[in-house]
Scaffold this active site. Structure first.
Site, mmCIF file in Angstrom:
data_model
loop_
_atom_site.group_PDB
_atom_site.id
_atom_site.type_symbol
_atom_site.label_atom_id
_atom_site.label_comp_id
_atom_site.label_asym_id
_atom_site.label_seq_id
_atom_site.Cartn_x
_atom_site.Cartn_y
_atom_site.Cartn_z
ATOM 1 C CG MET A 296 45.707 87.937 90.180
ATOM 2 S SD MET A 296 46.573 87.897 88.671
ATOM 3 C CE MET A 296 48.084 88.391 89.290
ATOM 4 C CB THR B 182 30.803 94.890 70.989
ATOM 5 O OG1 THR B 182 30.492 95.118 72.232
ATOM 6 C CG2 THR B 182 31.909 95.784 70.221
ATOM 7 C CG LEU B 183 25.382 94.159 68.702
ATOM 8 C CD1 LEU B 183 24.666 94.063 67.371
ATOM 9 C CD2 LEU B 183 24.422 94.536 69.577
ATOM 10 C CE LYS C 101 22.358 89.450 69.573
ATOM 11 N NZ LYS C 101 21.508 90.021 70.420
ATOM 12 C CG ASP D 49 36.330 82.381 79.516
ATOM 13 O OD1 ASP D 49 35.409 83.038 79.551
ATOM 14 O OD2 ASP D 49 37.193 82.322 80.457
ATOM 15 C CB ALA E 20 39.514 89.307 77.613
ATOM 16 C CB ALA E 21 35.100 88.751 73.535
ATOM 17 N N GLY E 22 35.224 91.680 74.550
ATOM 18 C CA GLY E 22 35.162 92.950 74.333
ATOM 19 C C GLY E 22 36.435 93.836 74.523
ATOM 20 C CG ASP E 23 38.687 94.070 77.979
ATOM 21 O OD1 ASP E 23 37.953 95.261 77.852
ATOM 22 O OD2 ASP E 23 38.844 93.546 79.005
ATOM 23 C CB SER F 98 39.811 86.714 72.459
ATOM 24 O OG SER F 98 38.218 87.054 72.508
ATOM 25 N N GLY G 167 40.265 82.312 79.892
ATOM 26 C CA GLY G 167 41.053 83.470 80.549
ATOM 27 C C GLY G 167 41.080 84.547 79.910
ATOM 28 C CB SER H 21 41.556 84.316 75.743
ATOM 29 O OG SER H 21 41.261 85.631 75.933
#
Length: 306
Positions: A13, A222-223, A226, A248, A251-254, A284, A289, A293
């Protein structure tokens, strides 16, 4: 449900506050908002894979608290098989304390809670789930011996094995690399694993080549804005990131990992899977969040073909 993507990892959480800037050590700053958001790298990646078209099963642990109930219900609402999500008696669920500044940068403190109770025996008990999968995904927010078991079992079963080495504080066990089809670190994780400081495309390639020498079959660094750098023993390719206005990046990498997994499970070509995952990750960051997202398949298809 017979899943074609199995995610083994954490459920947290997220306790999220937004503030104008991140505090310096010893400093108190005032926050602008606070909220609770379903997260955990494993759960985030499972949600991303499900929303982006895959049949997904989650393997993990939650506590016997209200957060545990909410986390399980959230996954079920995203049509994720939770039969292998174990409730640990008298344990608190994992939490992440997240602060996001006005530039969409964040700091995160994770308390593992029940995530620390996921053991190789849990995976042995649900081996059928792994046997029928096409893609198996792991991260590093559960015990290291459990991750090592999953990677090895995935290789024995000849599955596509993906490791997102996050969070990474140092080198991985060297014998892991031979079991990994796709190693997907960000810049700081690539540095932690390889010892090469990553601050450019050139240094990202050097770091990735070091990881290939360790035994990883393919590496995707992951960059962020870039883009992403793909490296294998035979090829290097830079994939530019789609342009969006970031809100935000939590959670972009996930989202990238989940989207990439879903695309591979659907039979998509590797390069197209990377581009698909990049669009999902870019979308995302336009919303706040972690799981809230993560875009849907329709969102990604609409962005890719306006």
């Amino acid at each position: 449900m017979q899943a074609n993507v199995v995610v083994v990892g954490s459920l947290n959480m997220d306790l999220v506050t937004r503030t104008e800037r991140l505090p310096r050590p010893g400093e108190t700053v005032f926050g602008q908002s606070f909220g609770t958001v379903h997260g955990g790298k494993g759960a985030n990646q499972a949600v991303a894979a499900s929303r982006l078209g895959a049949r997904v099963a989650m393997v993990g642990c939650v506590g016997s608290d209200a957060y545990g109930v909410q986390l399980r219900e959230g996954l079920l609402a995203d049509r994720i098989d939770c039969l292998a999500v174990r409730t640990v008696p008298e344990s608190a669920s994992g939490v992440a304390l997240i602060t996001v500044d006005a530039n969409s940068q964040n700091t995160i403190v994770v308390v593992a809670g029940a995530n620390g109770c996921l053991e190789p025996e849990d995976l042995k008990a649900c081996d059928q789930v792994l046997q029928v999968a096409d893609v198996i995904v792991c991260q590093l927010e559960v015990p290291i011996e459990t991750v090592g078991y999953v990677l090895g079992r995935g290789r024995e079963l000849d599955k596509i094995v993906i490791l997102n080495p996050a969070p990474a504080s140092g080198p991985l066990p060297r014998h892991w690399y031979g079991a990994i089809d796709y190693l997907i670190p960000n810049e700081s994780e690539a540095w932690a694993l390889s010892g090469v400081t990553v601050d450019s495309l050139e240094s990202a390639e050097l770091a990735a080549r070091q990881l290939i020498e360790f035994g990883a079959r393919k590496v995707i660094v992951t960059l962020g804005a870039k883009g992403a750098l793909f490296v294998s023993a035979q090829r290097v390719e830079h994939f530019a990131a789609p342009r969006v206005e970031a809100v935000d990046a939590t959670a972009a990498g996930d989202t990238f990992v989940g989207g990439f997994s879903a695309a591979l499970a659907a039979g998509m070509d590797q390069d197209d899977a990377i581009r698909f995952a990049q669009v999902a990750a870019a979308l995302s960051v336009t919303h706040a969040g972690a799981q809230p997202s993560i875009p849907s398949l329709r969102d990604v298809q609409g962005f890719a073909t306006p």
